[in-house]
Motif scaffolding. Structure first.
Motif, PDB file in Angstrom:
ATOM      1  N   GLN A 111       0.853  -1.188   0.000  1.00  0.00           N
ATOM      2  CA  GLN A 111       0.000   0.000   0.000  1.00  0.00           C
ATOM      3  C   GLN A 111       0.891   1.240   0.000  1.00  0.00           C
ATOM      4  O   GLN A 111       1.709   1.424   0.902  1.00  0.00           O
ATOM      5  N   VAL A 112       0.736   2.067  -1.019  1.00  0.00           N
ATOM      6  CA  VAL A 112       1.467   3.332  -1.103  1.00  0.00           C
ATOM      7  C   VAL A 112       0.462   4.456  -0.834  1.00  0.00           C
ATOM      8  O   VAL A 112      -0.509   4.615  -1.576  1.00  0.00           O
ATOM      9  N   THR A 113       0.680   5.195   0.235  1.00  0.00           N
ATOM     10  CA  THR A 113      -0.179   6.337   0.561  1.00  0.00           C
ATOM     11  C   THR A 113       0.536   7.611   0.142  1.00  0.00           C
ATOM     12  O   THR A 113       1.674   7.857   0.558  1.00  0.00           O
ATOM     13  N   ILE A 114      -0.121   8.389  -0.708  1.00  0.00           N
ATOM     14  CA  ILE A 114       0.482   9.590  -1.280  1.00  0.00           C
ATOM     15  C   ILE A 114      -0.295  10.801  -0.814  1.00  0.00           C
ATOM     16  O   ILE A 114      -1.519  10.848  -0.940  1.00  0.00           O
ATOM     17  N   LEU A 115       0.412  11.785  -0.270  1.00  0.00           N
ATOM     18  CA  LEU A 115      -0.219  13.030   0.127  1.00  0.00           C
ATOM     19  C   LEU A 115      -0.146  14.037  -1.013  1.00  0.00           C
ATOM     20  O   LEU A 115       0.703  13.935  -1.896  1.00  0.00           O
ATOM     21  N   LYS A 116      -1.035  14.991  -0.994  1.00  0.00           N
ATOM     22  CA  LYS A 116      -0.994  16.075  -1.969  1.00  0.00           C
ATOM     23  C   LYS A 116       0.333  16.816  -1.822  1.00  0.00           C
ATOM     24  O   LYS A 116       0.708  17.223  -0.719  1.00  0.00           O
ATOM     25  N   SER A 117       1.051  16.990  -2.914  1.00  0.00           N
ATOM     26  CA  SER A 117       2.395  17.555  -2.853  1.00  0.00           C
ATOM     27  C   SER A 117       2.374  19.078  -2.902  1.00  0.00           C
ATOM     28  O   SER A 117       1.444  19.694  -3.422  1.00  0.00           O
ATOM     29  N   ARG A 118       3.452  19.668  -2.390  1.00  0.00           N
ATOM     30  CA  ARG A 118       3.608  21.119  -2.462  1.00  0.00           C
ATOM     31  C   ARG A 118       4.071  21.556  -3.842  1.00  0.00           C
ATOM     32  O   ARG A 118       3.736  22.644  -4.296  1.00  0.00           O
ATOM     33  N   ILE A 317     -25.916  29.276   3.830  1.00  0.00           N
ATOM     34  CA  ILE A 317     -25.186  30.187   2.946  1.00  0.00           C
ATOM     35  C   ILE A 317     -24.121  29.362   2.233  1.00  0.00           C
ATOM     36  O   ILE A 317     -23.410  28.573   2.871  1.00  0.00           O
ATOM     37  N   GLU A 318     -24.007  29.523   0.918  1.00  0.00           N
ATOM     38  CA  GLU A 318     -22.977  28.849   0.146  1.00  0.00           C
ATOM     39  C   GLU A 318     -22.040  29.901  -0.447  1.00  0.00           C
ATOM     40  O   GLU A 318     -22.498  30.827  -1.122  1.00  0.00           O
ATOM     41  N   ILE A 319     -20.754  29.760  -0.185  1.00  0.00           N
ATOM     42  CA  ILE A 319     -19.751  30.682  -0.730  1.00  0.00           C
ATOM     43  C   ILE A 319     -18.826  29.867  -1.621  1.00  0.00           C
ATOM     44  O   ILE A 319     -18.061  29.028  -1.141  1.00  0.00           O
ATOM     45  N   GLU A 320     -18.930  30.085  -2.936  1.00  0.00           N
ATOM     46  CA  GLU A 320     -18.142  29.306  -3.899  1.00  0.00           C
ATOM     47  C   GLU A 320     -17.080  30.192  -4.528  1.00  0.00           C
ATOM     48  O   GLU A 320     -17.369  31.281  -5.029  1.00  0.00           O
ATOM     49  N   ASN A 321     -15.860  29.694  -4.508  1.00  0.00           N
ATOM     50  CA  ASN A 321     -14.708  30.465  -4.917  1.00  0.00           C
ATOM     51  C   ASN A 321     -14.006  29.793  -6.095  1.00  0.00           C
ATOM     52  O   ASN A 321     -13.781  28.586  -6.065  1.00  0.00           O
ATOM     53  N   PRO A 322     -13.633  30.535  -7.144  1.00  0.00           N
ATOM     54  CA  PRO A 322     -12.902  29.900  -8.252  1.00  0.00           C
ATOM     55  C   PRO A 322     -11.505  29.476  -7.822  1.00  0.00           C
ATOM     56  O   PRO A 322     -10.838  30.166  -7.058  1.00  0.00           O
ATOM     57  N   GLY A 323     -11.063  28.309  -8.306  1.00  0.00           N
ATOM     58  CA  GLY A 323      -9.726  27.821  -7.990  1.00  0.00           C
ATOM     59  C   GLY A 323      -9.766  26.657  -7.030  1.00  0.00           C
ATOM     60  O   GLY A 323     -10.658  26.547  -6.183  1.00  0.00           O
ATOM     61  N   LYS A 324      -8.783  25.765  -7.163  1.00  0.00           N
ATOM     62  CA  LYS A 324      -8.670  24.613  -6.275  1.00  0.00           C
ATOM     63  C   LYS A 324      -7.993  25.028  -4.974  1.00  0.00           C
ATOM     64  O   LYS A 324      -7.423  26.117  -4.873  1.00  0.00           O
ATOM     65  N   LEU A 325      -8.039  24.151  -3.975  1.00  0.00           N
ATOM     66  CA  LEU A 325      -7.286  24.398  -2.747  1.00  0.00           C
ATOM     67  C   LEU A 325      -5.808  24.477  -3.107  1.00  0.00           C
ATOM     68  O   LEU A 325      -5.288  23.603  -3.795  1.00  0.00           O
ATOM     69  N   PRO A 326      -5.094  25.496  -2.655  1.00  0.00           N
ATOM     70  CA  PRO A 326      -3.725  25.712  -3.131  1.00  0.00           C
ATOM     71  C   PRO A 326      -2.705  24.787  -2.469  1.00  0.00           C
ATOM     72  O   PRO A 326      -2.929  24.270  -1.370  1.00  0.00           O
ATOM     73  N   GLY A 327      -1.576  24.606  -3.167  1.00  0.00           N
ATOM     74  CA  GLY A 327      -0.453  23.879  -2.593  1.00  0.00           C
ATOM     75  C   GLY A 327      -0.825  22.512  -2.084  1.00  0.00           C
ATOM     76  O   GLY A 327      -1.462  21.719  -2.760  1.00  0.00           O
ATOM     77  N   HIS A 328      -0.425  22.219  -0.840  1.00  0.00           N
ATOM     78  CA  HIS A 328      -0.666  20.914  -0.232  1.00  0.00           C
ATOM     79  C   HIS A 328      -1.942  20.899   0.609  1.00  0.00           C
ATOM     80  O   HIS A 328      -2.212  19.906   1.301  1.00  0.00           O
ATOM     81  N   ILE A 329      -2.740  21.959   0.550  1.00  0.00           N
ATOM     82  CA  ILE A 329      -3.924  22.068   1.401  1.00  0.00           C
ATOM     83  C   ILE A 329      -5.022  21.131   0.904  1.00  0.00           C
ATOM     84  O   ILE A 329      -5.326  21.065  -0.290  1.00  0.00           O
ATOM     85  N   THR A 330      -5.635  20.405   1.838  1.00  0.00           N
ATOM     86  CA  THR A 330      -6.770  19.536   1.555  1.00  0.00           C
ATOM     87  C   THR A 330      -7.879  19.857   2.548  1.00  0.00           C
ATOM     88  O   THR A 330      -7.680  20.607   3.514  1.00  0.00           O
ATOM     89  N   VAL A 331      -9.050  19.267   2.336  1.00  0.00           N
ATOM     90  CA  VAL A 331     -10.154  19.460   3.278  1.00  0.00           C
ATOM     91  C   VAL A 331      -9.773  18.954   4.666  1.00  0.00           C
ATOM     92  O   VAL A 331     -10.158  19.533   5.682  1.00  0.00           O
ATOM     93  N   LYS A 332      -8.974  17.886   4.720  1.00  0.00           N
ATOM     94  CA  LYS A 332      -8.614  17.286   6.005  1.00  0.00           C
ATOM     95  C   LYS A 332      -7.639  18.142   6.801  1.00  0.00           C
ATOM     96  O   LYS A 332      -7.694  18.147   8.039  1.00  0.00           O
ATOM     97  N   ASN A 333      -6.727  18.839   6.124  1.00  0.00           N
ATOM     98  CA  ASN A 333      -5.713  19.580   6.883  1.00  0.00           C
ATOM     99  C   ASN A 333      -5.907  21.088   6.853  1.00  0.00           C
ATOM    100  O   ASN A 333      -5.074  21.831   7.364  1.00  0.00           O
TER     101      ASN A 333
END
Length: 540
Positions: A111-118, A317-333
């Protein structure tokens, strides 16, 4: 290198074999060449992270795909793969490797677990890949690579210069007021050059957004805010449920944030709600609205031609912003890690009088804590391929569990799909966790003999309904436990008084129960030698 070997149960093995390949999961045979596997690892790292299992065969029988477990005979058999992986994806640098074994099944699955890279991660062929759904796609064009660099924050659109005269920022009304209030001893152009907001006699994107009176005239559709008011609780708003034509907020970034927050609060306070004294106004914590709107406008991807959208429904209230989460940021961290896509904007706007980002880096944490103090559901974050949405719901804590039990008062069983429809919650995982919390309290149980795809839950005999008087709302809200653990990540000890300050909970008895739950989970322990009146806790 030595890799940990973990023994898994037959149920866990079945879960792997039956899993659907997705944006976060890939299954491969041990016969696949390491070079091809490197493409999968690169794809996950450049996207949002994921898990790769090596040692799963897949054969087609008729029109069905049948998977089977066939791992490496031992660690030495996997050395060829591991050596290639270690050269490109070193252990501990966002990658972890674990061997899985299960009694009665051949070999060890890697099992290889890969995190979102910077940064941008290349495979063994020197090409970066990107995970899209269940596919791993090569990034071959310079435009696609530029898009990935912008998403990663390696390149920042805010630093780019724009072919307009510097006077749009040096002589603007915004700049004049700023200079007079903040740095009256200097000239505007000199100060802007010193801050790198004018380069080679051209203003940067950050400079225009901060100090142009009308940045929207320079970046049409790139930096506006649209506010909608829908008179409905439905998942989607429609033209028929629009209360009025969408409102557009323009101007410099500082003014946009001020107006967007004020308008959102105004429209929310006009929403009627039936209360004990008749019709009442819905009450959201203003700091939650302020912090989430501010966070959206400071961290959005201004290279994308799309506005920030604020949609106000009767219950959220829903606030939607253009663009993905930047860098290594995820919903979990996202509540633990900090990463500024627009570092100059974040830094300079903090110099304005009464800056919108007073506590730099604490915006979303403040919003979560504000919702908790009003005993409302925490904000929910939904990333998509091109945007990030934050939903602030006007729902009391435990409303998901209460809704499930109300449904079971009239029906024999409930499924995840039914629960999502009844609660209005889109996430299967959120509903699943609610089921598990009710199960842990002996209130519901899984209906036996039902396949996972058709799993259902029913009441157990020992309890027929959930009463919020019997279960503290704080017990239904794991964010409080997380706030305690977040504090202990940076401090050696925590007391009941400090925990009350950190969580916003006034009751010392409730805090004590939170400590006991964390102790029962093996996460914290009491510091020995302290009197009971000043008991102190620490991480195990």
């Amino acid at each position: 290198m030595s890799i940990e070997i973990v023994q898994i149960t037959s149920a866990q093995l079945d879960q792997i074999l039956l899993a659907e390949e997705s944006h976060f999961l890939d299954l491969k045979s041990i016969d696949v060449q390491p070079g091809k596997l490197c493409k999968s690892i690169s794809g996950f790292a450049n996207a949002d992270g994921g898990d790769l299992y090596i040692g799963i065969d897949e054969n087609t029988v008729g029109d069905k795909k049948i998977r089977s477990w066939r791992g490496f005979a031992d660690q030495e058999s996997a050395n060829g793969h591991l050596q290639v992986f270690e050269q490109l994806f070193p252990l501990g640098d966002g990658y972890s490797y674990t061997f899985l074994s299960s009694e009665g099944f051949p070999g060890r699955v890697l099992q290889v677990t890969i995190l979102k890279s910077r940064g941008v991660v290349e495979a063994s062929d020197s090409i970066p890949y990107l995970r899209r759904g269940a596919q791993t796609l090569p990034i071959k064009t310079e435009k696609a690579l530029e898009r990935l660099r912008l998403d990663k924050g390696i390149e920042s659109f805010e630093r780019r210069t724009i072919e307009v005269e510097p006077e749009v920022v040096t002589t603007s009304e915004v700049m004049t007021q700023f200079i007079n209030a903040v740095v009256p001893t200097t000239e505007a152009e000199l100060w802007l050059k010193k801050q790198q907001l004018i380069q080679k006699n051209k203003p940067t994107v950050a400079g225009i957004l901060l100090f142009s009176d009308e940045p929207q005239a320079i970046f049409p559709k790139h930096c506006g805010v649209k506010i909608y008011r829908y008179k409905t609780k439905d998942i989607e708003g429609t033209r028929e449920t629009l209360a009025f034509d969408p409102i557009t907020i323009e101007g410099c970034l500082y003014e946009q944030i001020r107006q967007a927050v004020a308008k959102t609060i105004q429209f929310v306070e006009e929403i009627p709600k039936v209360g004990e004294k008749g019709l009442e106004s819905i009450s959201y914590p203003e700091e939650a609205i302020h912090e989430i709107v501010t966070n959206a406008l400071l961290h959005r991807d201004y290279s994308i031609a799309s506005d920030t959208h604020i949609r106000i429904f009767d219950n959220r209230i829903e606030i939607e912003n253009p663009g993905k989460l930047p860098g290594h940021i995820t919903v979990k961290n996202i509540l633990k890690e900090q990463y500024a896509r627009n570092g100059a904007i974040v830094r300079i706007i903090n110099k304005f009088p009464n800056p919108p980002n007073k506590d730099v880096g604490e915006g979303l944490n403040t919003a979560f804590q504000a919702m908790a103090r009003l005993r409302l559901q925490p904000p929910e974050i939904y990333p998509t391929e091109t945007s990030v949405a934050v939903h602030i719901k006007h729902e009391p804590l435990a409303s998901i569990e209460a809704t499930i039990m109300l449904y079971l008062d009239k029906h024999q069983e409930i499924t995840n799909k039914i629960a999502r429809k009844e609660t209005g919650v889109r996430s299967e995982g959120t509903i699943k966790q609610a089921f598990y919390r009710l199960k842990e309290r002996g209130i519901i149980e899984a209906v036996p003999g039902r396949a996972k795809s058709n799993a259902a839950w029913r009441k157990v005999g020992i309890s027929n309904k959930i009463l919020e008087d019997n279960i503290s709302i704080y017990e239904m809200y794991p964010e409080y436990e997380q706030l305690v653990m977040n504090y202990l990540a940076n401090h050696e000890e925590i007391t009941n008084r400090i925990a009350r300050e950190v969580t916003g909970i006034e009751s010392g008895a409730v805090i004590k129960n939170i400590f006991y739950r964390l102790r029962n989970k093996g996460l914290i322990e009491i510091v020995p030698g302290k009197p009971r009146t000043s008991a102190t806790w620490r991480k195990v």
